[in-house]
Enzyme design. Sequence first.
Site, PDB file in Angstrom:
ATOM      1  N   PRO A  72       1.044  -1.062  -0.044  1.00  0.00           N
ATOM      2  CA  PRO A  72      -0.143  -0.151   0.002  1.00  0.00           C
ATOM      3  C   PRO A  72       0.200   1.050   0.216  1.00  0.00           C
ATOM      4  CG  PRO A  72       0.124  -1.204   2.540  1.00  0.00           C
ATOM      5  CD  PRO A  72       0.352  -2.242   1.651  1.00  0.00           C
ATOM      6  N   ASN A  73       0.514   1.868  -0.133  1.00  0.00           N
ATOM      7  CA  ASN A  73       0.392   3.622  -1.168  1.00  0.00           C
ATOM      8  C   ASN A  73       2.036   3.843  -1.314  1.00  0.00           C
ATOM      9  OD1 ASN A  73      -1.268   5.333   0.976  1.00  0.00           O
ATOM     10  ND2 ASN A  73      -0.142   3.892   2.826  1.00  0.00           N
TER      11      ASN A  73
ATOM     12  N   ARG B  28       5.329  11.019  -2.534  1.00  0.00           N
ATOM     13  CA  ARG B  28       4.849  10.517  -0.878  1.00  0.00           C
ATOM     14  C   ARG B  28       6.125  11.163  -0.165  1.00  0.00           C
ATOM     15  NH1 ARG B  28       5.258   4.528   0.970  1.00  0.00           N
ATOM     16  NH2 ARG B  28       3.882   5.009   3.446  1.00  0.00           N
TER      17      ARG B  28
ATOM     18  N   TYR C   8      11.418   8.539   0.462  1.00  0.00           N
ATOM     19  CA  TYR C   8      11.872   7.553  -0.143  1.00  0.00           C
ATOM     20  C   TYR C   8      11.696   7.501  -1.864  1.00  0.00           C
ATOM     21  CZ  TYR C   8       8.190   5.219   3.663  1.00  0.00           C
ATOM     22  OH  TYR C   8       7.566   5.080   4.480  1.00  0.00           O
TER      23      TYR C   8
ATOM     24  N   ASN D  42       8.116  -5.509  -1.093  1.00  0.00           N
ATOM     25  CA  ASN D  42       8.099  -4.614  -0.258  1.00  0.00           C
ATOM     26  C   ASN D  42       6.480  -4.667   0.122  1.00  0.00           C
ATOM     27  OD1 ASN D  42       7.689  -2.101   0.825  1.00  0.00           O
ATOM     28  ND2 ASN D  42       8.891  -1.045  -0.345  1.00  0.00           N
TER      29      ASN D  42
ATOM     30  N   ALA E 258       2.929  -1.031   4.710  1.00  0.00           N
ATOM     31  CA  ALA E 258       2.994  -0.802   5.727  1.00  0.00           C
ATOM     32  C   ALA E 258       2.377  -2.366   6.299  1.00  0.00           C
ATOM     33  CB  ALA E 258       1.961   0.024   5.939  1.00  0.00           C
TER      34      ALA E 258
ATOM     35  N   GLU F 151      13.261  -9.740   1.028  1.00  0.00           N
ATOM     36  CA  GLU F 151      11.661  -8.822   2.039  1.00  0.00           C
ATOM     37  C   GLU F 151      12.707  -7.546   1.618  1.00  0.00           C
ATOM     38  OE1 GLU F 151      11.221  -9.133   6.239  1.00  0.00           O
ATOM     39  OE2 GLU F 151      10.627  -6.666   6.103  1.00  0.00           O
TER      40      GLU F 151
ATOM     41  N   HIS G  95      12.501  -2.783   1.123  1.00  0.00           N
ATOM     42  CA  HIS G  95      11.991  -1.762   2.231  1.00  0.00           C
ATOM     43  C   HIS G  95      12.891  -0.481   1.018  1.00  0.00           C
ATOM     44  CE1 HIS G  95       9.276  -3.442   4.735  1.00  0.00           C
ATOM     45  NE2 HIS G  95      10.667  -4.096   5.683  1.00  0.00           N
TER      46      HIS G  95
ATOM     47  N   ARG H 197      14.719   4.459  11.957  1.00  0.00           N
ATOM     48  CA  ARG H 197      12.767   4.794  11.559  1.00  0.00           C
ATOM     49  C   ARG H 197      11.695   5.031  13.275  1.00  0.00           C
ATOM     50  NH1 ARG H 197      10.260   4.605   6.371  1.00  0.00           N
ATOM     51  NH2 ARG H 197       8.924   6.553   7.144  1.00  0.00           N
TER      52      ARG H 197
HETATM   53  C1  DQA Z   1       8.376   1.196   3.290  1.00  0.00           C
HETATM   54  C2  DQA Z   1       8.679   1.217   4.767  1.00  0.00           C
HETATM   55  C3  DQA Z   1       6.813   0.981   5.646  1.00  0.00           C
HETATM   56  O1  DQA Z   1       7.160   0.712   7.295  1.00  0.00           O
HETATM   57  C4  DQA Z   1       6.271   1.309   5.390  1.00  0.00           C
HETATM   58  O2  DQA Z   1       5.553   1.696   5.537  1.00  0.00           O
HETATM   59  C5  DQA Z   1       6.492   1.959   3.494  1.00  0.00           C
HETATM   60  C6  DQA Z   1       7.169   1.824   3.053  1.00  0.00           C
HETATM   61  C7  DQA Z   1       9.778   0.881   2.123  1.00  0.00           C
HETATM   62  O3  DQA Z   1       9.796   0.771   1.932  1.00  0.00           O
HETATM   63  O4  DQA Z   1      10.614   1.947   2.777  1.00  0.00           O
HETATM   64  O5  DQA Z   1       5.008   1.899   3.418  1.00  0.00           O
HETATM   65  O6  DQA Z   1       8.241  -0.619   3.634  1.00  0.00           O
END
Ligand code: DQA
Length: 149
Positions: free
Chosen positions: A10-11, A18, A23, A74, A77, A98, A100, A107
């Site tokens: 998501p997002n 964003r 990011y 990825n 959240a 995994e 990110h 963080r």
């Molecule tokens: C994320 C890190 C997560 O904590 C966050 O909720 C994201 C992006 C990252 O790519 O750094 O949406 O996965």
Amino acid sequence: MARILILNGPNLNLLGTREPEIYGHESLEDIEIKCGNHGKAIGTDIDFRQSNSEGELVDWIQAAAGSTDGIIINPAAYTHTSIAILDALKQVDCPIIELHLSNIFSRETFRHHSYISPIANGVICGFGAHGYLLALDAISRLVSDKKEF
Ligand code: DQA
């Protein structure tokens, strides 16, 4: 040719606008193009997807069982909340990385816990969009060598 599924949670469709200070400025489409190009260069076939829905991600993971050689995810959240994605990934018999963009450990503390890490072959975080290419190199090695690093 190895088939690699790259899943984005998501997002991540909002990348570029964003929180760019966290990011980066590249859009998810920019990253998809880079992955496609890098995939060609290293002989992998990329299926790149994004969903804001936990259920859709679970459906894609279930469908990948038996038809994908490796998964880069990825979970965004859902990393920190989703037992459903963990359980789906447990049923897939291929390497899982995994990923990110940000360094989740530098963080907020709620980002330090991942439901996914215990079943991932490895975790890449903190390298921004370049992490996707690092993950592709890593998974293609896992797939071709069929062994751990
Ligand atoms: C994320 C890190 C997560 O904590 C966050 O909720 C994201 C992006 C990252 O790519 O750094 O949406 O996965």
